[in-house]
Design a protein around this motif. Sequence first.
Motif, PDB file in Angstrom:
ATOM      1  N   GLY A 100       0.939  31.074  40.355  1.00  0.00           N
ATOM      2  CA  GLY A 100       2.005  29.681  40.194  1.00  0.00           C
ATOM      3  C   GLY A 100       2.675  30.218  38.705  1.00  0.00           C
ATOM      4  N   GLY A 101       1.942  31.754  37.733  1.00  0.00           N
ATOM      5  CA  GLY A 101       2.171  31.233  36.268  1.00  0.00           C
ATOM      6  C   GLY A 101       3.270  32.390  36.254  1.00  0.00           C
ATOM      7  N   GLY A 102       3.378  32.798  35.129  1.00  0.00           N
ATOM      8  CA  GLY A 102       4.369  33.454  34.602  1.00  0.00           C
ATOM      9  C   GLY A 102       5.580  33.316  34.011  1.00  0.00           C
ATOM     10  N   GLN A 103       5.325  32.580  33.349  1.00  0.00           N
ATOM     11  CA  GLN A 103       6.777  31.843  33.602  1.00  0.00           C
ATOM     12  C   GLN A 103       7.329  32.540  31.948  1.00  0.00           C
ATOM     13  OE1 GLN A 103       4.370  29.394  33.830  1.00  0.00           O
ATOM     14  NE2 GLN A 103       4.785  28.341  36.269  1.00  0.00           N
ATOM     15  N   GLY A 104       8.481  32.780  31.621  1.00  0.00           N
ATOM     16  CA  GLY A 104       9.009  33.426  31.374  1.00  0.00           C
ATOM     17  C   GLY A 104       8.521  34.934  30.547  1.00  0.00           C
ATOM     18  N   ARG A 105       8.018  35.590  31.667  1.00  0.00           N
ATOM     19  CA  ARG A 105       6.856  36.414  31.438  1.00  0.00           C
ATOM     20  C   ARG A 105       7.690  37.273  32.696  1.00  0.00           C
ATOM     21  NH1 ARG A 105       0.582  35.343  31.547  1.00  0.00           N
ATOM     22  NH2 ARG A 105       0.290  37.387  30.120  1.00  0.00           N
ATOM     23  N   SER A 106       7.509  39.109  32.366  1.00  0.00           N
ATOM     24  CA  SER A 106       8.039  39.428  33.866  1.00  0.00           C
ATOM     25  C   SER A 106       6.914  40.292  34.021  1.00  0.00           C
ATOM     26  CB  SER A 106       9.699  40.214  32.866  1.00  0.00           C
ATOM     27  OG  SER A 106       9.357  40.625  31.347  1.00  0.00           O
ATOM     28  N   ILE A 107       7.374  40.844  34.844  1.00  0.00           N
ATOM     29  CA  ILE A 107       6.274  42.622  34.851  1.00  0.00           C
ATOM     30  C   ILE A 107       7.666  43.509  35.818  1.00  0.00           C
ATOM     31  CG2 ILE A 107       6.428  42.077  37.543  1.00  0.00           C
ATOM     32  CD1 ILE A 107       3.882  42.743  37.516  1.00  0.00           C
ATOM     33  N   LEU A 108       7.729  45.006  34.590  1.00  0.00           N
ATOM     34  CA  LEU A 108       7.747  45.958  35.395  1.00  0.00           C
ATOM     35  C   LEU A 108       6.650  47.025  36.297  1.00  0.00           C
ATOM     36  CD1 LEU A 108       9.779  47.863  35.059  1.00  0.00           C
ATOM     37  CD2 LEU A 108       9.050  49.336  33.300  1.00  0.00           C
ATOM     38  N   VAL A 109       7.983  47.241  37.602  1.00  0.00           N
ATOM     39  CA  VAL A 109       6.550  47.981  38.795  1.00  0.00           C
ATOM     40  C   VAL A 109       7.375  49.530  38.889  1.00  0.00           C
ATOM     41  CG1 VAL A 109       5.926  48.260  41.405  1.00  0.00           C
ATOM     42  CG2 VAL A 109       6.143  45.735  40.229  1.00  0.00           C
ATOM     43  N   ILE A 110       6.592  50.580  38.679  1.00  0.00           N
ATOM     44  CA  ILE A 110       7.079  52.095  37.731  1.00  0.00           C
ATOM     45  C   ILE A 110       6.653  52.190  39.678  1.00  0.00           C
ATOM     46  CG2 ILE A 110       7.328  53.578  37.328  1.00  0.00           C
ATOM     47  CD1 ILE A 110       6.865  52.410  34.468  1.00  0.00           C
ATOM     48  N   GLY A 111       8.096  52.973  40.177  1.00  0.00           N
ATOM     49  CA  GLY A 111       7.742  53.120  42.352  1.00  0.00           C
ATOM     50  C   GLY A 111       7.439  51.668  43.112  1.00  0.00           C
ATOM     51  N   GLY A 112       8.676  51.064  42.505  1.00  0.00           N
ATOM     52  CA  GLY A 112       8.255  49.923  43.466  1.00  0.00           C
ATOM     53  C   GLY A 112       8.681  50.273  45.000  1.00  0.00           C
ATOM     54  N   ALA A 113       8.989  51.132  45.386  1.00  0.00           N
ATOM     55  CA  ALA A 113       8.874  51.372  47.150  1.00  0.00           C
ATOM     56  C   ALA A 113       8.321  51.926  47.459  1.00  0.00           C
ATOM     57  CB  ALA A 113      10.744  52.242  47.253  1.00  0.00           C
ATOM     58  N   GLY A 114       6.738  52.380  46.596  1.00  0.00           N
ATOM     59  CA  GLY A 114       5.726  52.686  47.391  1.00  0.00           C
ATOM     60  C   GLY A 114       4.706  51.725  48.316  1.00  0.00           C
ATOM     61  N   GLY A 115       3.848  52.265  48.403  1.00  0.00           N
ATOM     62  CA  GLY A 115       3.267  51.025  49.181  1.00  0.00           C
ATOM     63  C   GLY A 115       2.436  49.750  48.616  1.00  0.00           C
ATOM     64  N   VAL A 116       1.795  50.432  47.187  1.00  0.00           N
ATOM     65  CA  VAL A 116       1.528  49.794  46.476  1.00  0.00           C
ATOM     66  C   VAL A 116       2.852  48.068  46.007  1.00  0.00           C
ATOM     67  CG1 VAL A 116       0.121  48.683  45.013  1.00  0.00           C
ATOM     68  CG2 VAL A 116      -0.421  50.568  46.122  1.00  0.00           C
ATOM     69  N   GLY A 117       3.402  49.428  45.798  1.00  0.00           N
ATOM     70  CA  GLY A 117       4.658  48.350  45.194  1.00  0.00           C
ATOM     71  C   GLY A 117       5.381  47.723  45.957  1.00  0.00           C
ATOM     72  N   SER A 118       5.682  48.146  47.228  1.00  0.00           N
ATOM     73  CA  SER A 118       6.225  46.972  47.900  1.00  0.00           C
ATOM     74  C   SER A 118       5.571  45.624  48.210  1.00  0.00           C
ATOM     75  CB  SER A 118       6.459  48.182  49.379  1.00  0.00           C
ATOM     76  OG  SER A 118       6.898  48.995  49.908  1.00  0.00           O
ATOM     77  N   ILE A 119       4.334  45.375  48.002  1.00  0.00           N
ATOM     78  CA  ILE A 119       3.474  44.930  48.775  1.00  0.00           C
ATOM     79  C   ILE A 119       3.413  43.900  47.341  1.00  0.00           C
ATOM     80  CG2 ILE A 119       0.830  45.349  48.283  1.00  0.00           C
ATOM     81  CD1 ILE A 119       2.662  42.920  51.146  1.00  0.00           C
ATOM     82  N   LEU A 120       2.778  44.596  45.923  1.00  0.00           N
ATOM     83  CA  LEU A 120       3.028  43.918  44.758  1.00  0.00           C
ATOM     84  C   LEU A 120       4.370  42.903  44.147  1.00  0.00           C
ATOM     85  CD1 LEU A 120       1.405  43.330  41.962  1.00  0.00           C
ATOM     86  CD2 LEU A 120       2.371  45.839  41.232  1.00  0.00           C
ATOM     87  N   ILE A 121       5.463  43.494  44.184  1.00  0.00           N
ATOM     88  CA  ILE A 121       6.541  42.329  44.671  1.00  0.00           C
ATOM     89  C   ILE A 121       6.920  41.817  45.078  1.00  0.00           C
ATOM     90  CG2 ILE A 121       9.177  42.801  44.435  1.00  0.00           C
ATOM     91  CD1 ILE A 121       9.019  45.735  44.058  1.00  0.00           C
ATOM     92  N   GLN A 122       6.357  41.736  46.944  1.00  0.00           N
ATOM     93  CA  GLN A 122       6.900  40.087  47.460  1.00  0.00           C
ATOM     94  C   GLN A 122       4.689  39.293  47.113  1.00  0.00           C
ATOM     95  OE1 GLN A 122       6.475  40.559  51.754  1.00  0.00           O
ATOM     96  NE2 GLN A 122       5.944  42.957  51.145  1.00  0.00           N
ATOM     97  N   LEU A 123       3.805  39.960  46.629  1.00  0.00           N
ATOM     98  CA  LEU A 123       3.310  39.042  45.457  1.00  0.00           C
ATOM     99  C   LEU A 123       3.558  38.694  44.935  1.00  0.00           C
ATOM    100  CD1 LEU A 123       0.411  41.029  46.416  1.00  0.00           C
ATOM    101  CD2 LEU A 123       0.440  38.778  47.669  1.00  0.00           C
ATOM    102  N   ALA A 124       4.448  38.980  43.631  1.00  0.00           N
ATOM    103  CA  ALA A 124       4.344  38.693  42.056  1.00  0.00           C
ATOM    104  C   ALA A 124       6.342  37.142  42.631  1.00  0.00           C
ATOM    105  CB  ALA A 124       4.931  39.597  41.489  1.00  0.00           C
ATOM    106  N   ARG A 125       6.391  37.741  43.886  1.00  0.00           N
ATOM    107  CA  ARG A 125       7.431  36.918  43.598  1.00  0.00           C
ATOM    108  C   ARG A 125       7.354  35.574  44.802  1.00  0.00           C
ATOM    109  NH1 ARG A 125      13.149  37.806  43.926  1.00  0.00           N
ATOM    110  NH2 ARG A 125      14.159  35.572  44.164  1.00  0.00           N
TER     111      ARG A 125
END
Length: 334
Positions: free
Chosen positions: A144-169
């Motif tokens: 529920g945190g992270g307001q006003g902050r951002s994350i860059l995921v380098i290699g977002g279409a790979g296995g880790v990136g694909s689930i990391l993006i979902q969890l962060a969202r």
Amino acid sequence: MKAIGYDTAGPIDGEGRLRAFEAERPAPGPRDLLVRVQGISVNPVDVKLRAARQPGAGPAILGFDAAGTVEAVGPEVTGFAIGDKVFYAGDVTRAGSNAEYQTVDERIVGRKPESLDFTEAAGMPLTSITAWEMLFDSFRIPEGGGQGRSILVIGGAGGVGSILIQLARKLTDLTIIATASRDETADWVRQMGAHHVIDHHGDMAAQLRELDLRPDHVAALTGTERHWPAIVDLIAPRGHVALIDDPKTLDMSIAKPKALTVSWEFMFTRSMFETDDMAAQSHLLNRVAGMLDDGTLRSTVNERAAVLDPETLAQAHRRQESGRVIGKQVLPGL
């Protein structure tokens, strides 16, 4: 039992070729489950170990993602029973899942998502654990945190990136920027939940300036050595870089002016060293299973083989080596 392994470290079409063989069925230790493996996945760690780690006595069995049914339990097991359907990423120090049966410590095992069959479920554990630990343990972002902050995921279409993006969202308020270099990978990371997409083959810092964004966190999932100067340039002061690949050298001195934190994420650490919090992986896998079942998360499986044999497994290794896999590759059990 049937198994697939390799006898000598090296390239997949040379010394490191895979072959089928008969192996002794393992017996569970005190806290182990004996699992009949019914689905597996292939990850970069399989390729790296096959190419570099020399087997001991007899062929080495790879495979660090699996789903299956519990066939027997050790005398100190408390959380599982015979007949339970489970999924897990295993332990890099033990024989892997490219076999009919595998033993695994119950503390790193979760209950299989009911909405996925065994083969698809096998595509989720390793990447989910890696992404979860990076997001919540390394970056220490509260749910529920992270307001006003951002994350860059380098290699977002790979296995880790694909689930990391979902969890962060789904579980944070971070603004998510993912990198992708092809139309199909850009489309994929948007489907996963990225707010913005940039091309890691271009000037990432310039692209972020156009978006008026300076990431507080960078998940460096691939090409970290190549991207390192750009990462230091684009990240916010006092930012945090977490990486999972294996750069030979990083000039840490250029990170000092921004007082950056740099850390590695390695999901096998807890099982390798039997840390006091080893069971956290079981808990998070159960959480991920629930989120898959209620539709909060979606499967990241994008390539599925019909059979498991040395040639189909070798082909999956070649695909990993190509660096062009989107999401996850899975295969059925032997």
